[in-house]
Design a protein around this motif. Structure first.
Motif, PDB file in Angstrom:
ATOM      1  N   ILE A  45      57.220  45.807  -2.989  1.00 38.65           N
ATOM      2  CA  ILE A  45      56.317  46.681  -2.233  1.00 38.65           C
ATOM      3  C   ILE A  45      56.317  48.087  -2.843  1.00 38.65           C
ATOM      4  CG2 ILE A  45      55.956  47.846  -0.017  1.00 38.65           C
ATOM      5  CD1 ILE A  45      57.044  45.250   1.318  1.00 38.65           C
ATOM      6  N   LYS A  46      57.492  48.590  -3.184  1.00 40.43           N
ATOM      7  CA  LYS A  46      57.593  49.929  -3.769  1.00 40.43           C
ATOM      8  C   LYS A  46      56.901  50.012  -5.129  1.00 40.43           C
ATOM      9  CE  LYS A  46      61.717  51.267  -1.287  1.00 40.43           C
ATOM     10  NZ  LYS A  46      63.171  51.423  -1.341  1.00 40.43           N
ATOM     11  N   ALA A  47      56.868  48.917  -5.867  1.00 41.14           N
ATOM     12  CA  ALA A  47      56.212  48.925  -7.186  1.00 41.14           C
ATOM     13  C   ALA A  47      54.714  49.207  -7.063  1.00 41.14           C
ATOM     14  CB  ALA A  47      56.448  47.596  -7.894  1.00 41.14           C
ATOM     15  N   PHE A  48      54.138  48.934  -5.909  1.00 38.19           N
ATOM     16  CA  PHE A  48      52.712  49.223  -5.707  1.00 38.19           C
ATOM     17  C   PHE A  48      52.440  50.721  -5.630  1.00 38.19           C
ATOM     18  CE2 PHE A  48      52.403  44.768  -4.720  1.00 38.19           C
ATOM     19  CZ  PHE A  48      51.112  44.435  -5.095  1.00 38.19           C
ATOM     20  N   GLU A  58      56.522  49.374 -17.371  1.00 41.33           N
ATOM     21  CA  GLU A  58      57.982  49.473 -17.514  1.00 41.33           C
ATOM     22  C   GLU A  58      58.677  48.726 -16.384  1.00 41.33           C
ATOM     23  OE1 GLU A  58      58.870  53.651 -17.780  1.00 41.33           O
ATOM     24  OE2 GLU A  58      58.221  53.761 -19.876  1.00 41.33           O
ATOM     25  N   TRP A  59      58.142  48.840 -15.161  1.00 41.51           N
ATOM     26  CA  TRP A  59      58.721  48.122 -14.034  1.00 41.51           C
ATOM     27  C   TRP A  59      58.584  46.616 -14.240  1.00 41.51           C
ATOM     28  CZ3 TRP A  59      57.576  44.556 -10.371  1.00 41.51           C
ATOM     29  CH2 TRP A  59      58.450  44.446  -9.289  1.00 41.51           C
ATOM     30  N   VAL A  60      57.415  46.186 -14.698  1.00 44.26           N
ATOM     31  CA  VAL A  60      57.192  44.759 -14.973  1.00 44.26           C
ATOM     32  C   VAL A  60      58.202  44.267 -15.992  1.00 44.26           C
ATOM     33  CG1 VAL A  60      55.597  43.134 -16.086  1.00 44.26           C
ATOM     34  CG2 VAL A  60      54.755  44.686 -14.308  1.00 44.26           C
ATOM     35  N   ASP A  61      58.378  45.016 -17.073  1.00 43.93           N
ATOM     36  CA  ASP A  61      59.314  44.597 -18.122  1.00 43.93           C
ATOM     37  C   ASP A  61      60.743  44.509 -17.583  1.00 43.93           C
ATOM     38  OD1 ASP A  61      59.895  43.781 -20.747  1.00 43.93           O
ATOM     39  OD2 ASP A  61      60.409  45.828 -21.351  1.00 43.93           O
ATOM     40  N   ALA A  62      61.131  45.462 -16.764  1.00 46.14           N
ATOM     41  CA  ALA A  62      62.500  45.484 -16.221  1.00 46.14           C
ATOM     42  C   ALA A  62      62.728  44.405 -15.165  1.00 46.14           C
ATOM     43  CB  ALA A  62      62.793  46.859 -15.630  1.00 46.14           C
ATOM     44  N   ASN A  63      61.662  43.936 -14.524  1.00 48.55           N
ATOM     45  CA  ASN A  63      61.801  43.008 -13.394  1.00 48.55           C
ATOM     46  C   ASN A  63      61.167  41.641 -13.623  1.00 48.55           C
ATOM     47  OD1 ASN A  63      63.027  44.629 -11.015  1.00 48.55           O
ATOM     48  ND2 ASN A  63      61.577  46.013 -12.003  1.00 48.55           N
ATOM     49  N   THR A  98      52.002  39.530 -22.031  1.00 49.02           N
ATOM     50  CA  THR A  98      52.838  39.716 -23.216  1.00 49.02           C
ATOM     51  C   THR A  98      54.279  40.019 -22.819  1.00 49.02           C
ATOM     52  OG1 THR A  98      50.959  40.499 -24.521  1.00 49.02           O
ATOM     53  CG2 THR A  98      53.148  41.084 -25.320  1.00 49.02           C
ATOM     54  N   LEU A  99      54.460  40.948 -21.896  1.00 51.39           N
ATOM     55  CA  LEU A  99      55.804  41.290 -21.445  1.00 51.39           C
ATOM     56  C   LEU A  99      56.517  40.103 -20.820  1.00 51.39           C
ATOM     57  CD1 LEU A  99      55.139  44.799 -19.857  1.00 51.39           C
ATOM     58  CD2 LEU A  99      56.464  44.333 -21.929  1.00 51.39           C
ATOM     59  N   TYR A 100      55.787  39.380 -19.975  1.00 53.21           N
ATOM     60  CA  TYR A 100      56.398  38.255 -19.259  1.00 53.21           C
ATOM     61  C   TYR A 100      56.816  37.147 -20.223  1.00 53.21           C
ATOM     62  CZ  TYR A 100      57.277  34.827 -15.645  1.00 53.21           C
ATOM     63  OH  TYR A 100      57.880  33.903 -14.834  1.00 53.21           O
ATOM     64  N   ASN A 101      55.994  36.882 -21.200  1.00 51.01           N
ATOM     65  CA  ASN A 101      56.265  35.781 -22.115  1.00 51.01           C
ATOM     66  C   ASN A 101      57.166  36.161 -23.279  1.00 51.01           C
ATOM     67  OD1 ASN A 101      54.688  33.772 -20.758  1.00 51.01           O
ATOM     68  ND2 ASN A 101      52.878  34.866 -21.448  1.00 51.01           N
TER      69      ASN A 101
END
Length: 103
Positions: A45-48, A58-63, A98-101
């Motif tokens: 929720i906070k990421a929104f 950066e948040w996506v990559d870290a999480n 790209t980050l996820y994969n």
């Protein structure tokens, strides 16, 4: 489906989560797994709240290992990407893929 979520609504979601958690604790104590799940939801929720592409990516990559890819796609599409043009949003979504994969 929600197309855009305001900061006020996100704040209410966090508050709702806290109240729900407290109510459930009154019924049955929460173990470590429950607390971790609550934190995971709260973090999402906070990421929104991120309003810059860089911060969101950066948040996506870290999480990326804590969430399914569709969670991250929705975060970008309905969070920071909601105010972008379709072309800009497409680029952001490609960056998420790209980050996820990348692993």
């Amino acid at each position: 489906k929600v197309q855009q979520c305001s900061a006020e609504v996100r704040a209410l979601m966090s508050l709702d989560l806290a109240v729900l958690y407290r109510e459930f604790e009154g019924i049955a104590p929460c173990d470590e797994g429950c607390a971790a799940a609550r934190q995971r939801v709260d973090d999402y929720i906070k990421a929104f709240y991120y309003d810059r592409d860089k911060d969101t990516l950066e948040w996506v990559d870290a999480n990326k290992r804590r969430y399914e890819q569709w969670h991250l796609t929705n975060l970008v599409e309905y969070g920071v990407g909601a105010s972008k043009s379709e072309a800009q949003r497409t680029i952001l979504l490609q960056n998420v893929d790209t980050l996820y994969n990348r692993g």
